[in-house]
Motif scaffolding. Structure first.
Motif, PDB file in Angstrom:
ATOM      1  N   VAL A 181       0.747  -7.978   3.425  1.00 47.56           N
ATOM      2  CA  VAL A 181       0.059  -6.355   4.034  1.00 47.56           C
ATOM      3  C   VAL A 181      -1.064  -6.312   4.309  1.00 47.56           C
ATOM      4  CG1 VAL A 181      -0.064  -4.222   3.198  1.00 47.56           C
ATOM      5  CG2 VAL A 181       1.812  -5.090   2.574  1.00 47.56           C
ATOM      6  N   ARG A 183      -5.059  -4.135   5.613  1.00 48.91           N
ATOM      7  CA  ARG A 183      -5.195  -3.208   5.943  1.00 48.91           C
ATOM      8  C   ARG A 183      -6.602  -3.210   6.678  1.00 48.91           C
ATOM      9  NH1 ARG A 183      -4.232   1.422   1.814  1.00 48.91           N
ATOM     10  NH2 ARG A 183      -5.296   3.153   2.783  1.00 48.91           N
ATOM     11  N   TYR A 194       2.517  -4.134   8.182  1.00 51.39           N
ATOM     12  CA  TYR A 194       3.536  -5.267   7.517  1.00 51.39           C
ATOM     13  C   TYR A 194       3.861  -6.430   8.321  1.00 51.39           C
ATOM     14  CZ  TYR A 194       3.308  -1.209   5.333  1.00 51.39           C
ATOM     15  OH  TYR A 194       2.792  -0.185   3.591  1.00 51.39           O
ATOM     16  N   THR A 214       2.770   2.831   2.562  1.00 51.34           N
ATOM     17  CA  THR A 214       1.619   3.683   3.100  1.00 51.34           C
ATOM     18  C   THR A 214       1.253   4.562   1.982  1.00 51.34           C
ATOM     19  OG1 THR A 214       2.370   2.671   4.883  1.00 51.34           O
ATOM     20  CG2 THR A 214       0.359   4.573   4.808  1.00 51.34           C
TER      21      THR A 214
END
Length: 387
Positions: A181, A183, A194, A214
């Motif tokens: 993951v 961000r 992802y 999320t």
């Protein structure tokens, strides 16, 4: 990596001698249709929109649209692998810059979605630099035009020296697979990506698994709107032969508000929040600061741990950023900057830290000069150890 906004805008006809057919604007494909217009699109199956969406280069790109998907037949653009791709040819359900798929029920609030089953089959090639991405767009309002505030990207494949926006924040097991993951923010919207550990040529899954994950990370709430779901490719270099062989996506409503995981209280909650408490002195907190910097920007993941013996109810983390760093967006905390001084305050769902408990927040910023990390942090006025 920073990536400009994918835009649907008016564009002129790009002539090419080898082009058999050019579709301008939106139409309906009943047989194979070739689209070379920069933002040309067509519909297939009376349900989906296929778009060329060559937003990042003036070089030519063409796609061949079939009754079930599309393939890239020409891609002349070249993007910097440390920057943005050149385009996002894709097929989608929903609304994207006023271009809505036929009969769509999107936008719709997340809390009203019972399931969103989807499937995708790709054709991959070697020798090119690209990602194959399933894109999910969400916004606090029922937007049919303009940029959404949250983009979820599911990277089923990536080839070449490219990476998602931001930095890694953990791992997740969704749709029966493991994902790394990431961000960050591209300056226009927040992005959670992802990334599969190896190429996935086809997959059937419920998109709600990724939306719910999320949400659990504080990226959205149940009141946000799902506006579109897209599948395609982001090429940086090359790409002829990449194809979406088939795409299927539905969004089922009527599930109502997501039920709480615990029973509601039998007595009314207090009308005021519990008092903010400082961690005990003498090593009551620790901070782990993980940056990811590039030429003119950076992201940072900040983890706070309560190392004391008492519970912290409400926290404020204060520190000073080195010169040349300016925060532009944040997640999982309310982050403000005055000069070089930064203050990060908890949100409603992550303000309580039991002994040994941790929480994380992050942000993206611009960078002038060389990068360095802050060195001293105080939590509710108490100096924290570095971890």
């Amino acid at each position: 990596m920073k990536r400009p906004l994918r835009a649907i805008a008016a564009a002129g006809l790009l002539a090419a001698g080898s082009i058999v057919a050019v579709v301008l604007g939106a139409g309906n494909a009943s047989a194979d249709t070739q689209i070379c217009d920069q933002y040309g699109s067509t519909t297939i199956g009376g349900r989906y929109v296929v778009q060329n969406n060559r937003w990042g280069t003036s070089a030519q790109q063409c796609i061949n649209v079939t009754s079930t998907g599309f393939s890239i037949t020409r891609q002349d653009g070249t993007g910097n692998t440390s920057g943005a791709p050149v385009s996002y040819p894709s097929i989608f359900l929903g609304c994207h810059y006023t271009n809505c798929s036929p009969g769509t029920n999107l936008p719709v609030q997340v809390k009203n979605i019972s399931s969103a089953p989807g499937s995708i089959s790709y054709n991959y090639i070697s020798g090119a630099t690209y990602d194959a991405a399933y894109d999910i767009w969400l916004d606090p309002s029922a937007k049919r035009d303009g940029v959404n505030q949250m983009e979820i990207m599911i990277w089923l494949n990536r080839q070449g020296p490219i990476q998602p926006i931001g930095s890694t924040v953990g791992n997740a097991t969704l749709a029966g697979r493991s994902w790394q993951v990431w961000r960050g923010s591209n300056g226009s919207n927040n992005v959670i990506s992802y990334v599969a550990s190896s190429a996935i040529p086809s997959m059937s899954f419920d998109v709600m698994e990724f939306i719910n994950d999320t949400r659990s990370r504080g990226g959205i709430t149940n009141d946000w709107y799902l506006t579109s779901i897209q599948a395609g490719f982001e090429p940086w270099q090359g790409g002829v032969g990449l194809a979406v062989n088939s795409f299927s996506q539905s969004v089922n409503t009527g599930g109502g508000t997501t039920p709480p995981t615990t029973a509601p209280p039998t007595t009314a909650p207090p009308t005021t929040a519990p008092p903010t408490t400082a961690p005990p002195s003498g090593g009551g907190c620790s901070v782990k600061y993980t940056p990811n910097a590039w030429t003119d920007g950076f992201t940072a993941d900040v983890q706070i741990t309560n190392t004391g013996s008492g519970t912290i109810n409400g926290w404020t983390l204060a520190y000073t950023l080195p010169s040349g760093q300016q925060i532009t967006s944040s997640w999982n905390a309310t982050v403000t900057q005055s000069g070089s001084a930064v203050t990060a305050k908890n949100l409603a769902y992550n303000g309580t830290l039991a002994p040994g408990g941790s929480t994380s927040f992050g942000y993206q910023g611009t960078l002038k000069g060389s990068y360095s990390s802050p060195t001293t942090f105080t939590l509710n006025g108490v100096t924290c150890a570095r971890s």
